[in-house]
Design an enzyme around this catalytic site. Structure first.
Site, PDB file in Angstrom:
ATOM      1  N   TYR A 223       0.841  -1.203   0.000  1.00  0.00           N
ATOM      2  CA  TYR A 223       0.000   0.000   0.000  1.00  0.00           C
ATOM      3  C   TYR A 223       0.871   1.246   0.000  1.00  0.00           C
ATOM      4  O   TYR A 223       1.898   1.300   0.689  1.00  0.00           O
ATOM      5  CB  TYR A 223      -0.883  -0.007   1.253  1.00  0.00           C
ATOM      6  CG  TYR A 223      -1.972   1.043   1.279  1.00  0.00           C
ATOM      7  CD1 TYR A 223      -3.222   0.795   0.707  1.00  0.00           C
ATOM      8  CD2 TYR A 223      -1.772   2.269   1.897  1.00  0.00           C
ATOM      9  CE1 TYR A 223      -4.232   1.746   0.741  1.00  0.00           C
ATOM     10  CE2 TYR A 223      -2.765   3.230   1.937  1.00  0.00           C
ATOM     11  CZ  TYR A 223      -4.006   2.955   1.361  1.00  0.00           C
ATOM     12  OH  TYR A 223      -4.995   3.908   1.394  1.00  0.00           O
ATOM     13  N   PHE A 288      -6.243   9.102  -2.419  1.00  0.00           N
ATOM     14  CA  PHE A 288      -5.008   8.665  -3.084  1.00  0.00           C
ATOM     15  C   PHE A 288      -4.613   7.361  -2.436  1.00  0.00           C
ATOM     16  O   PHE A 288      -4.346   7.308  -1.230  1.00  0.00           O
ATOM     17  CB  PHE A 288      -3.878   9.688  -2.913  1.00  0.00           C
ATOM     18  CG  PHE A 288      -2.544   9.233  -3.474  1.00  0.00           C
ATOM     19  CD1 PHE A 288      -2.041   9.793  -4.630  1.00  0.00           C
ATOM     20  CD2 PHE A 288      -1.784   8.238  -2.840  1.00  0.00           C
ATOM     21  CE1 PHE A 288      -0.809   9.389  -5.153  1.00  0.00           C
ATOM     22  CE2 PHE A 288      -0.571   7.821  -3.356  1.00  0.00           C
ATOM     23  CZ  PHE A 288      -0.087   8.394  -4.514  1.00  0.00           C
ATOM     24  N   GLU A 289      -4.555   6.301  -3.215  1.00  0.00           N
ATOM     25  CA  GLU A 289      -3.943   5.076  -2.734  1.00  0.00           C
ATOM     26  C   GLU A 289      -3.459   4.272  -3.928  1.00  0.00           C
ATOM     27  O   GLU A 289      -4.123   4.206  -4.961  1.00  0.00           O
ATOM     28  CB  GLU A 289      -4.888   4.248  -1.843  1.00  0.00           C
ATOM     29  CG  GLU A 289      -6.205   3.859  -2.426  1.00  0.00           C
ATOM     30  CD  GLU A 289      -7.096   3.115  -1.412  1.00  0.00           C
ATOM     31  OE1 GLU A 289      -6.768   3.081  -0.202  1.00  0.00           O
ATOM     32  OE2 GLU A 289      -8.127   2.568  -1.839  1.00  0.00           O
ATOM     33  N   ILE A 290      -2.273   3.748  -3.785  1.00  0.00           N
ATOM     34  CA  ILE A 290      -1.699   2.830  -4.766  1.00  0.00           C
ATOM     35  C   ILE A 290      -1.526   1.520  -4.017  1.00  0.00           C
ATOM     36  O   ILE A 290      -0.812   1.467  -3.009  1.00  0.00           O
ATOM     37  CB  ILE A 290      -0.349   3.339  -5.305  1.00  0.00           C
ATOM     38  CG1 ILE A 290      -0.531   4.710  -5.979  1.00  0.00           C
ATOM     39  CG2 ILE A 290       0.250   2.339  -6.291  1.00  0.00           C
ATOM     40  CD1 ILE A 290       0.763   5.377  -6.412  1.00  0.00           C
TER      41      ILE A 290
END
Length: 391
Positions: A223, A288-290
């Site tokens: 994450y 926002f998250e990858i």
């Protein structure tokens, strides 16, 4: 025989040094240098690219379509309404300029109603990459059968009286539930492992010259975040008690290298911990998250989400996907697999992640917010840095 004065002074100095040494070794323990962590904003220091495995560049293998032999199974992902097309185009324009025009990862858009031709035409015009337009299955979006409508309405009224934003907007509750535990089950994502979540109206400020998805894969990251905040405790009063119940039933899911201290901190904002019944309310701001969807698809997370879903807090309170994701990551994942993307300049009103880098334009280095001064206390990065680090 008298000892010369210089010799006496040297002897006295030696005795003093020996006493000081004994005090340092056997004297009282020194407190850990903790509160100094945010004496200076870390983003004021020069920010380069992340360390670790060699970074993948866009020299070759990242062209559109069949030319993208170096792309992995990942997508840019957005839950968006037709009427948000202006904000979506602006966000796409920013991210394409700073990153995706080099790597051409596909965009996947989700909506609970069909997308209009205008939305499709205008978004596809912003990228050379493939765009997919997906309808959310009704069974994923509808209010579940075990939710009592009268209780929901009464709960929404109470939350609204407590100034909890979006409390009476049922679609907001549905969105939080879908983002928490259903989006990765959509058939369009069945063979996709990584995603970068992008919302309308967000801004990106820095050129990113490496494949972020490859970075996640090669460095075994689960994450990635940019902004770390406190939540409104009155919106989630039973989220942590329900989590404690779940842990009592499934202690085997708690990771040895968890981030529990970040989740239960009482020092920085004790009022939040008290009102949230043991939870600091710290969370990764998930607009926002990858992330690697393998985590959401794990048995631990599946069981956790189902427990929360049955408890009803997505509707009777205002449990957001940000605290739900963050608590799960903080408990069930190795903290070293969570990465702060300090080099990605980002804004979702009213907060920023703005690094000190020549690759960034349009935001003030180190700025956290351009809103009211009281918003500064909403920053929970100091706790993350204190308990986990800045990696």
């Amino acid at each position: 025989m008298a000892i010369a004065r210089p010799i006496r002074m040297l002897g006295l100095a030696a005795i003093c040094l020996w006493v000081f040494f004994l005090y340092e070794v056997f004297g009282p323990a020194k407190p850990a240098p903790s509160s100094k962590i945010m004496d200076q904003e870390p983003l004021l220091d020069y920010t380069g690219e992340p360390e670790g495995a060699p970074l993948w560049r866009a020299e070759k293998g990242y062209g559109p379509g069949a030319e993208g032999t170096n792309r992995i199974n990942a997508t840019l992902l957005s839950l968006v309404r037709n009427e948000e097309v202006e904000g979506m185009v602006q966000a796409m324009r920013d991210l394409e300029r700073t990153w995706n025009s080099k790597f051409n990862y596909p965009w996947t858009f989700f909506n609970d109603v069909p997308f209009t031709e205008e939305f499709k035409t205008r978004t596809q015009a912003e990228t050379k990459a493939e765009c997919k337009y997906e309808l959310i299955p009704k069974e994923h979006w509808e209010v579940p059968s075990w939710i009592d409508e009268e209780v929901f309405q009464e709960s929404a009224k109470i939350l609204k009286e407590q100034d909890i934003q979006y409390a009476s907007m049922k679609s907001y509750h549905q969105m939080c539930r879908w983002n928490s535990g259903l989006f990765y089950k959509h058939p369009a994502l069945e063979n996709t492992q990584y995603y970068w979540r992008v919302e309308p109206k967000v801004h990106f400020f820095c050129d990113v010259d490496y494949d972020v998805f490859r970075y996640m894969q090669d460095n075994n990251k689960t994450y990635g975040f940019t902004i770390n905040l406190y939540d409104a405790p009155k919106s989630i009063p039973t989220l942590w008690p329900e989590t404690v119940k779940f842990l009592a039933q499934h202690p085997e899911y708690l990771h040895d290298q968890n981030s529990m201290p970040w989740l239960v901190d009482t020092e920085r904002r004790p009022d939040h911990n008290m009102k949230a019944n043991g939870y600091s309310t710290c969370h990764f701001w998930s607009n926002f998250e990858i992330a690697d969807m393998s985590f959401w698809r794990s048995q631990a997370y599946e069981d956790y989400f189902n427990h929360l879903d049955r408890a009803g807090g997505f509707f009777y309170e205002r449990w957001g996907d940000a605290p739900v994701h963050s608590i799960a990551l903080g408990l069930f994942e190795d903290s070293s697999k969570i990465h702060w993307f300090r080099d990605i300049g980002y804004q979702h009103i009213p907060y920023f992640n703005c690094p000190n880098s020549p690759k960034c334009k349009g935001c003030m280095t180190g700025r956290f917010t351009d809103g009211e001064s009281w918003l500064m206390k909403e920053d929970c990065r100091p706790n993350w840095f204190k308990y986990v680090g800045t990696g």
